[in-house]
Design an enzyme around this catalytic site. Structure first.
Site, PDB file in Angstrom:
ATOM      1  CE  LYS A  61     -23.391   9.725  -8.600  1.00  0.00           C
ATOM      2  NZ  LYS A  61     -24.344  10.276  -9.564  1.00  0.00           N
ATOM      3  N   GLY A  67     -23.605  27.616 -12.362  1.00  0.00           N
ATOM      4  CA  GLY A  67     -22.759  26.484 -12.788  1.00  0.00           C
ATOM      5  C   GLY A  67     -22.764  26.391 -14.296  1.00  0.00           C
ATOM      6  N   GLY A 125     -20.963  24.425 -16.314  1.00  0.00           N
ATOM      7  CA  GLY A 125     -20.197  23.233 -16.687  1.00  0.00           C
ATOM      8  C   GLY A 125     -20.937  22.477 -17.766  1.00  0.00           C
ATOM      9  CG  ASN A 126     -21.574  17.935 -19.571  1.00  0.00           C
ATOM     10  OD1 ASN A 126     -21.456  18.223 -20.751  1.00  0.00           O
ATOM     11  ND2 ASN A 126     -22.183  16.843 -19.168  1.00  0.00           N
ATOM     12  N   GLY A 145     -24.736  22.931 -17.377  1.00  0.00           N
ATOM     13  CA  GLY A 145     -25.092  24.347 -17.474  1.00  0.00           C
ATOM     14  C   GLY A 145     -24.975  24.950 -18.868  1.00  0.00           C
ATOM     15  CE1 TYR A 146     -21.307  23.817 -24.449  1.00  0.00           C
ATOM     16  CE2 TYR A 146     -20.514  22.496 -22.608  1.00  0.00           C
ATOM     17  CZ  TYR A 146     -20.673  22.687 -23.963  1.00  0.00           C
ATOM     18  OH  TYR A 146     -20.192  21.767 -24.832  1.00  0.00           O
TER      19      TYR A 146
HETATM   20  P1  NAD Z   1     -19.257  20.070 -14.262  1.00  0.00           P
HETATM   21  O1  NAD Z   1     -18.115  19.756 -13.376  1.00  0.00           O
HETATM   22  O2  NAD Z   1     -19.114  19.961 -15.739  1.00  0.00           O
HETATM   23  O3  NAD Z   1     -19.764  21.586 -13.980  1.00  0.00           O
HETATM   24  C1  NAD Z   1     -19.963  22.130 -12.720  1.00  0.00           C
HETATM   25  C2  NAD Z   1     -19.900  23.644 -12.850  1.00  0.00           C
HETATM   26  O4  NAD Z   1     -20.252  24.219 -11.594  1.00  0.00           O
HETATM   27  C3  NAD Z   1     -18.529  24.189 -13.217  1.00  0.00           C
HETATM   28  O5  NAD Z   1     -18.678  25.224 -14.162  1.00  0.00           O
HETATM   29  C4  NAD Z   1     -18.003  24.791 -11.893  1.00  0.00           C
HETATM   30  O6  NAD Z   1     -17.152  25.912 -12.104  1.00  0.00           O
HETATM   31  C5  NAD Z   1     -19.310  25.236 -11.278  1.00  0.00           C
HETATM   32  N1  NAD Z   1     -19.254  25.380  -9.822  1.00  0.00           N
HETATM   33  C6  NAD Z   1     -18.578  24.634  -8.911  1.00  0.00           C
HETATM   34  N2  NAD Z   1     -18.812  25.124  -7.672  1.00  0.00           N
HETATM   35  C7  NAD Z   1     -19.650  26.169  -7.815  1.00  0.00           C
HETATM   36  C8  NAD Z   1     -20.248  27.083  -6.910  1.00  0.00           C
HETATM   37  N3  NAD Z   1     -20.041  26.998  -5.596  1.00  0.00           N
HETATM   38  N4  NAD Z   1     -21.078  28.019  -7.428  1.00  0.00           N
HETATM   39  C9  NAD Z   1     -21.290  28.108  -8.752  1.00  0.00           C
HETATM   40  N5  NAD Z   1     -20.747  27.297  -9.644  1.00  0.00           N
HETATM   41  C10 NAD Z   1     -19.933  26.330  -9.176  1.00  0.00           C
HETATM   42  O7  NAD Z   1     -20.466  19.158 -13.721  1.00  0.00           O
HETATM   43  P2  NAD Z   1     -21.828  18.788 -14.467  1.00  0.00           P
HETATM   44  O8  NAD Z   1     -21.672  17.469 -15.116  1.00  0.00           O
HETATM   45  O9  NAD Z   1     -22.325  19.959 -15.242  1.00  0.00           O
HETATM   46  O10 NAD Z   1     -22.774  18.551 -13.178  1.00  0.00           O
HETATM   47  C11 NAD Z   1     -23.347  19.641 -12.467  1.00  0.00           C
HETATM   48  C12 NAD Z   1     -24.427  19.099 -11.548  1.00  0.00           C
HETATM   49  O11 NAD Z   1     -25.374  18.392 -12.332  1.00  0.00           O
HETATM   50  C13 NAD Z   1     -23.931  18.106 -10.474  1.00  0.00           C
HETATM   51  O12 NAD Z   1     -24.718  18.262  -9.317  1.00  0.00           O
HETATM   52  C14 NAD Z   1     -24.211  16.760 -11.096  1.00  0.00           C
HETATM   53  O13 NAD Z   1     -24.360  15.724 -10.128  1.00  0.00           O
HETATM   54  C15 NAD Z   1     -25.522  17.077 -11.810  1.00  0.00           C
HETATM   55  N6  NAD Z   1     -25.830  16.129 -12.884  1.00  0.00           N
HETATM   56  C16 NAD Z   1     -25.046  16.057 -14.002  1.00  0.00           C
HETATM   57  C17 NAD Z   1     -25.370  15.125 -14.965  1.00  0.00           C
HETATM   58  C18 NAD Z   1     -24.575  15.030 -16.242  1.00  0.00           C
HETATM   59  O14 NAD Z   1     -24.939  14.162 -17.081  1.00  0.00           O
HETATM   60  N7  NAD Z   1     -23.569  15.851 -16.472  1.00  0.00           N
HETATM   61  C19 NAD Z   1     -26.465  14.280 -14.799  1.00  0.00           C
HETATM   62  C20 NAD Z   1     -27.253  14.407 -13.657  1.00  0.00           C
HETATM   63  C21 NAD Z   1     -26.914  15.353 -12.698  1.00  0.00           C
END
Ligand code: NAD
Length: 415
Positions: free
Chosen positions: A106, A218, A220-221, A223-224
């Site tokens: 990482k 959440g 974000g990427n 979640g949606y």
């Molecule tokens: P992102 O930044 O696109 O989205 C994160 C979302 O969480 C945002 O909408 C933000 O407003 C919200 N958020 C932040 N703090 C918050 C809180 N206290 N309560 C509620 N919502 C909150 O990130 P992502 O890529 O969607 O990643 C989210 C999680 O998934 C992380 O833990 C990341 O490590 C994990 N993850 C992501 C991927 C990937 O490919 N995107 C892969 C493996 C794991």
């Protein structure tokens, strides 16, 4: 007793629990508790106002017994070396449980990209590669995007590495834009993987996906995309939140309109016809599937007894603390542990690396089909282990992963 929330201590405690169940040799256990290599760097960056600012960055290679290490790069103002250590450990177990031929790593930079221009972010991204290039490589350690990094940043980093090496090296990094060797299906791979594991968990619990209710913390990427994919499966998204709070609607939210509202206003809050709720309330919503998809340590000893979901699908990394794990397990909540649940992203990253090395690219259907096979197999490896050993799913996932990594360490003759 105050709950320990240092993510690396949590990762070590989770490993200790699995090591005990596995009767793991004490020398192997001691080796697997620590990262193999850590690099700390200082990156001088010319800012737009002419000043030079120094940023702190890390790259940690936790274990490479099963192959080159793999893991994303986070840009975060509260980044710490212990968070990066924990995430590199989880990457090791994630690649092992998904059975892809990678170890775990990482990277992270302490920075607030919301306060930086695109030019400053580009110079920081290139500066990071200038500092770490000899530590990484397509057969050594392959970065990818994570929180607050994206395909454009991966493109700059790949370009900088290629310039240093004097030739094009697309396999140095994954999560690239498609024209630079990115894989089709990478954008929603994590969410797709979450959906495959939820589908199988629902099957073993006898829950019909059609009409099943979902709460997502959440938007974000991860979640949606998840809201979109689960809606396509017939599920009803009844609550979603972001860092400012959230919204709920009993008869289901429209994932697309909610996303458009968030893009327009900066939050899901205020979408017409919805009830406002806090993140705490979202976690306690009565639903079939609760998906934490934000940050670490969201479900803790304090709020785990409020959870009313049948399945907790951990799209985020480390969203449930060890104390909360015990409470959820005792209450019969079915957990899909993070490094199994969100392994879809790294699995398609692996596919991207394979395609870069071959110089031959797959269709989106081929990517999803291969991803489905990998995720479904990983789910049942863990599920069968949990049944056989009568342990919770996280311990079972650790047992599957640690067995695989320990076997590779032993075969190499390290221990
Ligand atoms: P992102 O930044 O696109 O989205 C994160 C979302 O969480 C945002 O909408 C933000 O407003 C919200 N958020 C932040 N703090 C918050 C809180 N206290 N309560 C509620 N919502 C909150 O990130 P992502 O890529 O969607 O990643 C989210 C999680 O998934 C992380 O833990 C990341 O490590 C994990 N993850 C992501 C991927 C990937 O490919 N995107 C892969 C493996 C794991």
């Amino acid at each position: 007793m105050t709950e320990q929330l240092n993510p690396f201590k949590i990762a070590q405690a989770q490993l200790d629990k699995a090591a005990e169940k596995l009767n793991l040799d004490s020398q192997m256990h001691a080796f697997l508790r620590e990262p193999m290599r850590e690099l700390s760097v200082s990156i001088p960056v010319k800012m737009d106002d002419g000043s030079t600012k120094t940023f702190k960055g890390f790259r940690i290679q936790y274990n490479d017994a099963r192959g080159p290490t793999k893991g994303g790069i986070r840009f975060h103002p509260q980044e710490t070396i212990d968070t990066v250590r924990a995430l590199s450990a989880w990457m090791t177990w994630k690649c092992a449980v998904a059975d892809i031929p990678f170890g775990g790593s990482k990277g992270g930079i302490i920075c607030d990209t919301k306060q930086m221009s695109q030019g400053e972010i580009e110079r920081l991204s290139r500066g990071y590669i200038d500092q770490i290039w000899s530590f990484i490589g397509p057969e050594k350690d392959i970065p990818a995007p994570d929180v607050y990094t994206n395909p454009q940043i991966m493109a700059w980093m790949m370009d900088e590495y290629s310039k240093i090496r004097g030739h094009n090296v697309p396999g140095i990094i994954t999560g690239k834009p498609i024209p630079l060797g990115g894989s089709l299906g990478r954008g929603d791979a994590t969410a797709m993987g979450v959906v495959y594991t939820i589908r199988e968990a629902a099957k073993v619990l006898g829950i019909d996906l059609k009409g099943a209710t979902v709460a997502i913390q959440g938007y974000g990427n991860a979640g949606y995309h998840l809201a979109r994919l689960l809606t396509n499966q017939g599920c009803k998204i009844i609550a979603v939140t972001d860092s400012k709070g959230g919204i709920s609607r009993e008869d289901g939210l429209d994932w697309k309109a909610t996303k458009e509202h968030k893009d327009r206003t900066g939050s899901v809050i205020g979408y017409p016809g919805t009830k406002q709720l806090t993140n705490e309330e979202c976690l306690a919503v009565k639903c079939d599937f609760l998906v934490p998809a934000a940050l670490e340590n969201q479900i803790t000893g304090k709020n785990a007894s409020n959870i009313k979901a049948k399945i907790v699908a951990e799209a985020a990394n480390g969203p449930v603390t060890p104390e909360a794990d015990e409470i959820l397990y005792k209450r019969g909540v079915f957990q899909i542990p993070d490094f199994l649940c969100n392994a879809g992203g790294v699995t398609v990253s692996y596919f991207e690396w394979v395609q870069n090395i071959y110089g031959y690219y797959w269709s989106e259907e081929e990517v999803y089909e291969r991803l489905d096979k990998k995720m479904t197999k990983a789910f049942y490896d863990v599920y069968e282990m949990a049944k056989k050993e009568d342990v919770d799913n996280r311990t079972a996932a650790y047992m599957v992963a640690v067995n695989r990594v320990a076997e590779a360490v032993k075969l190499r003759g390290w221990i």
